[in-house]
Design an enzyme around this catalytic site. Structure first.
Site, PDB file in Angstrom:
ATOM      1  N   ASP A   8       0.812  -1.227   0.000  1.00  0.00           N
ATOM      2  CA  ASP A   8       0.000   0.000   0.000  1.00  0.00           C
ATOM      3  C   ASP A   8       0.846   1.279   0.000  1.00  0.00           C
ATOM      4  O   ASP A   8       1.557   1.564   0.965  1.00  0.00           O
ATOM      5  CB  ASP A   8      -0.889   0.049   1.243  1.00  0.00           C
ATOM      6  CG  ASP A   8      -1.823  -1.147   1.361  1.00  0.00           C
ATOM      7  OD1 ASP A   8      -1.350  -2.284   1.183  1.00  0.00           O
ATOM      8  OD2 ASP A   8      -2.999  -0.943   1.668  1.00  0.00           O
ATOM      9  N   ASN A  67     -10.420  -1.234   0.889  1.00  0.00           N
ATOM     10  CA  ASN A  67     -11.592  -0.611   1.512  1.00  0.00           C
ATOM     11  C   ASN A  67     -11.658   0.899   1.312  1.00  0.00           C
ATOM     12  O   ASN A  67     -12.706   1.512   1.520  1.00  0.00           O
ATOM     13  CB  ASN A  67     -11.645  -0.941   3.011  1.00  0.00           C
ATOM     14  CG  ASN A  67     -10.422  -0.447   3.764  1.00  0.00           C
ATOM     15  OD1 ASN A  67      -9.289  -0.780   3.398  1.00  0.00           O
ATOM     16  ND2 ASN A  67     -10.630   0.318   4.816  1.00  0.00           N
ATOM     17  N   HIS A  68     -10.562   1.524   0.874  1.00  0.00           N
ATOM     18  CA  HIS A  68     -10.582   2.963   0.600  1.00  0.00           C
ATOM     19  C   HIS A  68     -10.748   3.264  -0.892  1.00  0.00           C
ATOM     20  O   HIS A  68     -10.543   4.396  -1.319  1.00  0.00           O
ATOM     21  CB  HIS A  68      -9.293   3.623   1.095  1.00  0.00           C
ATOM     22  CG  HIS A  68      -9.157   3.660   2.587  1.00  0.00           C
ATOM     23  ND1 HIS A  68     -10.141   4.126   3.423  1.00  0.00           N
ATOM     24  CD2 HIS A  68      -8.142   3.274   3.406  1.00  0.00           C
ATOM     25  CE1 HIS A  68      -9.746   4.030   4.678  1.00  0.00           C
ATOM     26  NE2 HIS A  68      -8.536   3.512   4.696  1.00  0.00           N
TER      27      HIS A  68
END
Length: 255
Positions: A8, A67-68
């Site tokens: 990420d 999830n973002h």
């Protein structure tokens, strides 16, 4: 073949640091294909046209999220127009975007699947049943899964469930690199979490003082990206592209 998976990427500083070092990493490990998780690549979090373009300019073949993925309204339109930008596959029908892409390299094809866990996260479709449905439709043995999940137990279970069915199961989301890289059943590369690319001395990329304030007092706090020096967390998977079989996984921390 060698696939580079970047954990990420957090904010502008993460993008800046990755841009400085990704070309050397690709050369060092003789990389043929690059996947980057970009769900936090925009300032604040989420993904925008600007952060998408930056990751593409660095040579990303596929960009995964989590999830973002829909955190930024301006970025939501990208999921319907960019074939190589993925959101979790197990979102319900009717949600914008897609969760799998198959890239034709001529000599072979590589499938990348973005999947999200449901333990401690949104109640999406069951990821195990989702994979059962999906795998029968993929026409290449080279299958790489970004499993964006909170619980280590769910990630471990998915890695073993997909052993011999996919080339790699690579955990993301928790931003902390785990030291459990392995090849399961002499076929499937696995790591519980690849980690993150961004400020090392932080709380998952967030300024430490603000994160502590939130955890200590449980009051609303506006998070800000840490300004401390960055590092890169990644893995390189070597695989036999004729069989879709991983032969080696190397964990990377680049400061």
């Amino acid at each position: 073949m060698n696939l580079l998976f970047i954990g990420d990427v957090v904010g502008e500083s993460g993008c800046d640091f990755l841009e400085k070092h990704i070309y050397a990493l690709k050369k060092e490990f003789d990389i043929d294909f690059t996947v980057i998780n970009g769900e936090n690549s925009a300032k604040g979090n989420g993904i925008t046209q600007k952060s998408y373009d930056r990751l593409m300019q660095m040579g990303a073949d596929v960009i995964t999220t989590g999830n973002h993925c829909f955190q930024r309204k301006e970025g939501m339109v990208l999921f319907d127009i960019k074939d190589n930008l993925l959101r979790p596959y197990n979102y319900p029908d009717g949600v914008v975007g897609h969760g799998v892409t198959v890239v034709d390299l001529g000599m072979t094809k590589i499938a990348v699947i973005n999947l999200m866990g449901t333990v401690g996260l949104d109640a999406l479709d069951n990821p195990f049943f989702a994979m059962d449905r999906l795998l029968s439709d993929i026409d290449t043995p080279n299958i790489f899964v970004d499993f964006h999940a909170e619980a280590t137990s769910e990630k471990k279970a998915m890695g073993q469930y997909l052993a011999e069915k996919v080339t790699a199961v690579l955990g993301t989301h928790t931003h902390v690199q785990t030291a459990d890289e392995m090849i399961i059943s002499a076929h499937t590369a696995y790591i519980t979490d690849v980690g993150m690319t961004g400020p090392e001395l932080s709380v998952l990329g967030v300024d430490t003082l603000r994160a502590v304030e939130k955890l200590k007092y449980h009051t609303p706090v506006q998070f800000a990206e840490s300004q401390n020096p960055c590092f890169i967390n990644a893995v390189v998977i070597s695989f036999d592209h004729t069989l879709g079989k991983a032969t080696k996984i190397v964990r990377i921390i680049k400061r």
